[in-house]
Design an enzyme around this catalytic site. Structure first.
Site, mmCIF file in Angstrom:
data_model
loop_
_atom_site.group_PDB
_atom_site.id
_atom_site.type_symbol
_atom_site.label_atom_id
_atom_site.label_comp_id
_atom_site.label_asym_id
_atom_site.label_seq_id
_atom_site.Cartn_x
_atom_site.Cartn_y
_atom_site.Cartn_z
ATOM 1 N N ASP A 136 0.844 -1.199 0.000
ATOM 2 C CA ASP A 136 0.000 0.000 0.000
ATOM 3 C C ASP A 136 0.883 1.254 0.000
ATOM 4 O O ASP A 136 2.079 1.200 0.328
ATOM 5 C CB ASP A 136 -0.875 -0.040 1.263
ATOM 6 C CG ASP A 136 -2.134 0.796 1.158
ATOM 7 O OD1 ASP A 136 -2.262 1.582 0.189
ATOM 8 O OD2 ASP A 136 -2.998 0.670 2.049
ATOM 9 N N ASP B 169 -11.051 2.061 -2.748
ATOM 10 C CA ASP B 169 -11.627 1.685 -1.452
ATOM 11 C C ASP B 169 -13.145 1.688 -1.520
ATOM 12 O O ASP B 169 -13.807 1.235 -0.591
ATOM 13 C CB ASP B 169 -11.150 2.649 -0.364
ATOM 14 C CG ASP B 169 -9.728 2.336 0.055
ATOM 15 O OD1 ASP B 169 -9.229 1.243 -0.293
ATOM 16 O OD2 ASP B 169 -9.105 3.176 0.723
HETATM 17 C C1 DGJ Z 1 -5.812 2.049 1.883
HETATM 18 C C2 DGJ Z 1 -6.204 0.799 1.165
HETATM 19 O O1 DGJ Z 1 -6.785 1.121 -0.056
HETATM 20 C C3 DGJ Z 1 -7.164 0.011 2.044
HETATM 21 O O2 DGJ Z 1 -7.584 -1.140 1.362
HETATM 22 C C4 DGJ Z 1 -6.493 -0.340 3.337
HETATM 23 O O3 DGJ Z 1 -5.433 -1.216 3.104
HETATM 24 C C5 DGJ Z 1 -6.026 0.932 4.012
HETATM 25 N N1 DGJ Z 1 -5.211 1.726 3.147
HETATM 26 C C6 DGJ Z 1 -5.256 0.605 5.260
HETATM 27 O O4 DGJ Z 1 -4.707 1.717 5.842
#
Ligand code: DGJ
Length: 754
Positions: free
Chosen positions: A477, A547
């Protein structure tokens, strides 16, 4: 495929349906003559219009007007072409200006690698030829090699440049873009993507007019707001007809894509590394490699362009051993628990996942952070935190082994927390301007990835967790943009290299991980989909799309993603109901069907959902596995668009529904995803015209509103089941489908040869 006419000095690159022409002028400039539908013969006119007079010159060929009007293949700054340039350099004594003249060429039957960068490949070297044209500035003693790889299996030409310092002193590259196309674009529109967190990949169009149209990122990543991609479409372009050019940069950092149109209707389209925050010191004898651009032209509309990108990315960009395999169907604990979990909770999710037939548990953010609510601490240390995992990750990894499940783990390797051992012992590893506290974002700072010691350390930390916990998957990430881009490792005259070196560092660690753990599945992610590009796909076959997992919100997000990238690359999970982003109430069936157009998994607390929902998981998994080949390799056709193009130039397919098809190469099966966002009153059945079914094949068509209904003939969710319908009827007359009277209804239409 590549023909260099020594008499006329016309260079002709051809793919099955396209031609790309360049010409060396009498003075030695390299002009861009043509890119578009394939020409069988060399043009008989002077398409560069070398003899035309342009104001304010009084004779043809006088330098300033000539250079400012010549369609250039790789324009340079400071010597008379006032348009956007691809190359600008300076030296310590502040001398600028560079002018390139043709020196020679070479043709190879291979696709060379591009040093340190992700790039397209042709493993058999049977499908491509590469032309390298050498241009040189004798005064500055700089050589530029323009490389073009021409693929014969697809309508794709890729290009990149290598800048070589042949002088005996260092100089600075202030800009080094990868591509320039000079052409007349009246009656064309620019196609690009905009977005934000939870609304990535929104398709946009803007008519070309005198002036500039720019899409860019200066955030150190491709960004939520933009895509390192630009398209040009003719005014009559529709989904399956008209002209569409697409240019995609194989790179994951700051980029500039710009169309600049002058008052004579001549447009310059450039794409490459953003010149802002970029200055590269090139020592004598060294070379600098720009990222590669994938170029395609289609006269079969947006769909033609999309299908070429999908195939090209599948065949020539994604390397992962997982590419065509069934990826593990996973449960990710992020939206189930956020940061508030412990080993017991993870083991209970794991147990339920095993019972329901899932393959893998992914432990997301928080396993190394003390706080149960706020994202603080621990980034950079990558050690399990005591108050959640007192015995480390071992109990969970052992439970995974006992249950025959795979385990995945989340990392954010580019980050460091102030509250970390790493920061306490090495404050100089943080990007920060001297004397200034760097700006926090999510309580975190950026590590200095231009420092090889930082790369080594982070690599070792990730590798240790992979080995200790038998990890099969990592989610990489990156949740904040890069600012304070000052490295305490690099000398003053190399500070302009920080952003570019950061991206190289990301590539370097991922490459090393794949070398040491070739079976490892990496899913890239950046606060949702802020780094979804061909660069990252070189290392990971899938990227977290957004997300926002609400199936209605996803319609435009996925449509924009699928415009360029194959469906199999999109991370897609079933979210909880009344999901935290949209709050909508959407059935488990619809959430399940829509997430199947992607990698598929669950991101909700499967230990807490209703027995009814849990009971649906096994058939959802079975159906997703049934769809695997179509998702991984199916040809993509967009049939309807929900949000796009209401005002755009590409008409005819928008409305209160979203629909697309994936069809197998042999035409024996297809799957059509249909979404009715809002039920309409007093509605008759709608017609869906399929695409590309074999006219003579006879098909069985089953339409379902749930996975269960695909396996159960008597289910209420089976809303249509007919056999013996011919492809020609489905393609031309269409399928009459009576829609259920229910908002937010997803339907999967399976079409199988019988
Ligand atoms: C952003 C990601 O897109 C999410 O899926 C998750 O992993 C969060 N970060 C965690 O902080």
């Amino acid at each position: 495929m590549i023909y260099f006419d020594q008499n006329t000095r016309l260079i002709h690159l051809s793919t099955p349906k396209t031609s790309y022409l360049m010409k060396v002028t009498a003075d030695g400039y390299l002009g861009h003559v043509y890119y578009g539908k394939r020409l069988e013969k060399a043009p008989s006119q002077d398409l560069l219009r070398l003899e035309e007079l342009s104001e304010p010159s009084e004779k043809p060929g006088e330098k300033v007007s000539f250079l400012d009007n010549l369609p250039f293949e790789y324009p340079t700054a400071g010597v008379g072409d006032f348009r956007e340039s691809c190359l600008d350099i300076s030296s310590n004594d502040n001398v600028r200006g560079i002018e390139l003249f043709y020196k020679g060429y070479q043709i190879r039957n291979t696709k060379p690698e591009i040093k340190g960068l992700p790039a397209s490949f042709d493993h058999t070297d049977s499908n491509c030829e590469t032309l390298s044209i050498t241009l040189r500035d004798d005064i500055r003693q700089i050589e530029v090699e323009l490389n073009y790889t021409v693929y014969s299996d697809l309508d794709v030409i890729t290009r990149w440049a290598v800048i070589k310092n042949c002088s005996n002193k260092a100089f600075y590259i202030d800009r080094a873009l990868s591509m320039c196309i000079d052409a007349e674009l009246d009656d064309y529109s620019v196609l690009y993507e905009s977005g934000a967190w939870a609304r990535e990949h929104q398709i946009q169009f803007q008519k070309v007019k005198p002036g500039t149209i720019v899409t860019e990122s200066v955030k150190g990543e491709s960004g939520h707001e933009s895509q390192p991609f630009l398209g040009l479409i003719s005014s009559d372009c529709s989904e399956e007809s008209g002209e569409a050019y697409g240019f995609s940069l194989v790179y994951s950092g700051n980029f500039l894509a710009k169309v600049q149109t002058n008052s004579f209707g001549m447009s310059r389209t450039v794409l490459g590394i953003h010149p802002e925050n970029f200055r590269w010191k090139l020592l004598r004898g060294e070379s600098f490699y720009t990222p590669e651009v994938i170029m395609t032209y289609s006269d079969a509309g947006l769909g033609g362009m999309t299908r070429t990108f999908h195939r090209f990315i599948h065949d020539h960009i994604i390397r992962s051993a997982w590419k065509d395999k069934q990826r593990p169907i996973l449960v990710n604990n992020w939206e189930a628990t956020y940061l508030d979990f412990d080993d017991k909770k993870l083991i209970s999710i794991l147990g339920k996942a095993k019972e329901s037939g899932l393959d893998m548990l992914v432990i997301d953010d928080g396993w190394f952070r003390k706080s149960k609510s706020e994202p603080e601490g621990g980034l950079g240390d990558w050690l399990p935190v005591d108050n959640k995992l007192p015995e480390g990750l071992k109990p969970v990894s052992e439970a995974a082994i006992q249950n025959g499940m795979k385990l995945g783990l989340w990392f954010e390797p580019e980050m460091i927390s102030e509250d970390s051992e790493l920061y306490r012992s090495h404050p100089e590893y943080v990007l920060s301007f001297p004397g200034r506290r760097p700006a926090e974002c999510r309580n975190q700072w950026m590590l200095d990835f231009s420092n090889p010691k930082v790369l080594e350390l982070i690599y070792e930390k990730i590798a240790a967790q992979i080995k200790e916990n038998n990890l099969s998957y990592i989610k990489w990430d990156m949740n904040r943009p890069i600012c304070d881009a000052y490295s305490h490792y690099l000398p003053a005259d190399r500070q302009g290299e920080v952003c570019y070196r950061h991206v190289l560092g990301v590539y370097q660690i991922q490459e090393r991980l794949l070398k040491e753990f070739p079976w490892l599945l990496i899913e890239n992610c950046s606060s949702g989909g802020a780094r979804f590009d061909c660069g990252m796909l070189y290392y990971s076959p899938q990227i977290w799309t957004s997300d926002d997992m609400d199936p209605i919100e996803r319609l435009s997000i996925c449509e924009g993603t699928e415009l360029i990238y194959p469906v199999s690359t999109m991370g897609a999970h079933v979210c909880k109901n009344r999901n935290d982003i949209s709050g909508r109430n959407i059935s488990f069936d619809t959430r399940g069907l829509m997430a199947m157009a992607g990698t598929f998994g669950y991101e909700l607390d499967i230990t807490a959902i209703s027995a009814d929902d849990i009971s649906k998981i096994p058939s959802q998994i079975k159906l997703r596995k049934r769809l695997n080949d179509l998702v991984n390799k199916g040809e993509y056709y967009r049939i309807k668009s929900y949000r796009r193009r209401v005002d755009g130039p590409v008409g005819g397919i928008s409305g209160n529904a979203d629909c697309f098809e994936l069809i197998s190469e042999d035409r024996s099966e297809a799957a059509v995803w249909f979404m009715q966002p809002l039920a309409e009153p007093n509605q008759r059945s709608i017609r869906i015209k399929t695409r590309a079914l074999s006219p003579d094949f006879s098909y069985r068509v089953i339409a379902v509103t749930s996975a269960d209904a695909y396996f159960d003939n008597n289910s209420d969710g089976r809303i249509l089941d007919i056999s013996g319908i011919r492809g020609e009827e489905l393609n031309n007359a269409g399928l009459c489908l009576k829609l259920p009277r229910e908002d937010f209804t997803g339907i999967l239409i399976m079409i199988e040869k019988c």
